[in-house]
Design a protein around this motif. Sequence first.
Motif, PDB file in Angstrom:
ATOM      1  N   SER A  40       0.852  -1.186   0.000  1.00 40.71           N
ATOM      2  CA  SER A  40       0.000   0.000   0.000  1.00 40.71           C
ATOM      3  C   SER A  40       0.889   1.238   0.000  1.00 40.71           C
ATOM      4  CB  SER A  40      -0.918   0.017   1.228  1.00 40.71           C
ATOM      5  OG  SER A  40      -1.542   1.288   1.344  1.00 40.71           O
ATOM      6  N   LEU A  41       0.841   1.973  -1.089  1.00 36.67           N
ATOM      7  CA  LEU A  41       1.659   3.180  -1.183  1.00 36.67           C
ATOM      8  C   LEU A  41       1.202   4.224  -0.166  1.00 36.67           C
ATOM      9  CD1 LEU A  41       4.075   3.983  -2.905  1.00 36.67           C
ATOM     10  CD2 LEU A  41       2.511   5.066  -4.499  1.00 36.67           C
ATOM     11  N   ASP A  42      -0.096   4.375   0.003  1.00 36.27           N
ATOM     12  CA  ASP A  42      -0.609   5.361   0.962  1.00 36.27           C
ATOM     13  C   ASP A  42      -0.174   5.042   2.384  1.00 36.27           C
ATOM     14  OD1 ASP A  42      -1.871   6.872  -1.029  1.00 36.27           O
ATOM     15  OD2 ASP A  42      -3.747   5.762  -0.840  1.00 36.27           O
ATOM     16  N   GLU A  43      -0.252   3.763   2.784  1.00 36.40           N
ATOM     17  CA  GLU A  43       0.169   3.384   4.137  1.00 36.40           C
ATOM     18  C   GLU A  43       1.676   3.570   4.317  1.00 36.40           C
ATOM     19  OE1 GLU A  43      -1.181  -0.514   5.265  1.00 36.40           O
ATOM     20  OE2 GLU A  43      -3.292   0.059   5.099  1.00 36.40           O
ATOM     21  N   ALA A  44       2.455   3.246   3.300  1.00 39.88           N
ATOM     22  CA  ALA A  44       3.908   3.411   3.391  1.00 39.88           C
ATOM     23  C   ALA A  44       4.276   4.894   3.481  1.00 39.88           C
ATOM     24  CB  ALA A  44       4.597   2.763   2.190  1.00 39.88           C
ATOM     25  N   ILE A  45       3.600   5.728   2.710  1.00 37.40           N
ATOM     26  CA  ILE A  45       3.852   7.176   2.781  1.00 37.40           C
ATOM     27  C   ILE A  45       3.529   7.684   4.177  1.00 37.40           C
ATOM     28  CG2 ILE A  45       3.050   9.441   1.964  1.00 37.40           C
ATOM     29  CD1 ILE A  45       2.732   8.093  -0.835  1.00 37.40           C
ATOM     30  N   ALA A  46       2.397   7.258   4.734  1.00 35.15           N
ATOM     31  CA  ALA A  46       2.009   7.687   6.086  1.00 35.15           C
ATOM     32  C   ALA A  46       3.030   7.220   7.118  1.00 35.15           C
ATOM     33  CB  ALA A  46       0.618   7.152   6.429  1.00 35.15           C
ATOM     34  N   PHE A  47       3.509   5.983   6.988  1.00 34.02           N
ATOM     35  CA  PHE A  47       4.486   5.415   7.921  1.00 34.02           C
ATOM     36  C   PHE A  47       5.785   6.217   7.885  1.00 34.02           C
ATOM     37  CE2 PHE A  47       7.883   2.372   8.954  1.00 34.02           C
ATOM     38  CZ  PHE A  47       7.438   1.908  10.177  1.00 34.02           C
ATOM     39  N   PHE A  48       6.330   6.454   6.698  1.00 30.52           N
ATOM     40  CA  PHE A  48       7.597   7.172   6.601  1.00 30.52           C
ATOM     41  C   PHE A  48       7.444   8.665   6.882  1.00 30.52           C
ATOM     42  CE2 PHE A  48       8.777   3.265   4.320  1.00 30.52           C
ATOM     43  CZ  PHE A  48       9.896   2.935   5.077  1.00 30.52           C
ATOM     44  N   THR A  49       6.260   9.221   6.656  1.00 23.82           N
ATOM     45  CA  THR A  49       5.985  10.603   7.052  1.00 23.82           C
ATOM     46  C   THR A  49       6.019  10.710   8.565  1.00 23.82           C
ATOM     47  OG1 THR A  49       4.676  11.048   5.064  1.00 23.82           O
ATOM     48  CG2 THR A  49       4.292  12.489   6.958  1.00 23.82           C
TER      49      THR A  49
END
Length: 151
Positions: A18-27
């Motif tokens: 999930s790109l959205d979940e990965a972006i949220a995690f690294f953000t």
Amino acid sequence: MANNKLLRMDNVGIVVESLDEAIAFFTEIGLKLEGRATIEGEWAGRVTGLGNQHVEVAMMITPDGHSRLELSRFLSPATIEHHRAAPVNALGYLRVMFTVENVDEMVSRLISHGAQLVGEVVQYESSYRLCYIRAKDGLLIGLAEELNNSI
């Protein structure tokens, strides 16, 4: 013969579900989204050896501007087996390590995103507090807190 030297390391690529979940995690860790795009076509497949591919990509950058993560979600071809549940002594790429101000606080924040502490937070001499944490999708990262004081 020309003198060819390394100029820099541009990024580390990570395939995610999930790109959205990965972006949220690294953000949450402190990286910033630098850009997001869809890459497809025969030219890209010539680079990767996958043929015609369709991939969503997000580039994340560290606050100092020196390091980047390229997060990829393959729409086609489909992703294959993963090694994310492998222990930390498995062959291959292991993890990305981030230095943070406060390991305990960061672990708490990442757990709220579904991550799990792999072992425990430990102290290495009077230099660092370290831990490994596994994101909800199994991605393994390391966290380090530099200690400025002697213990």
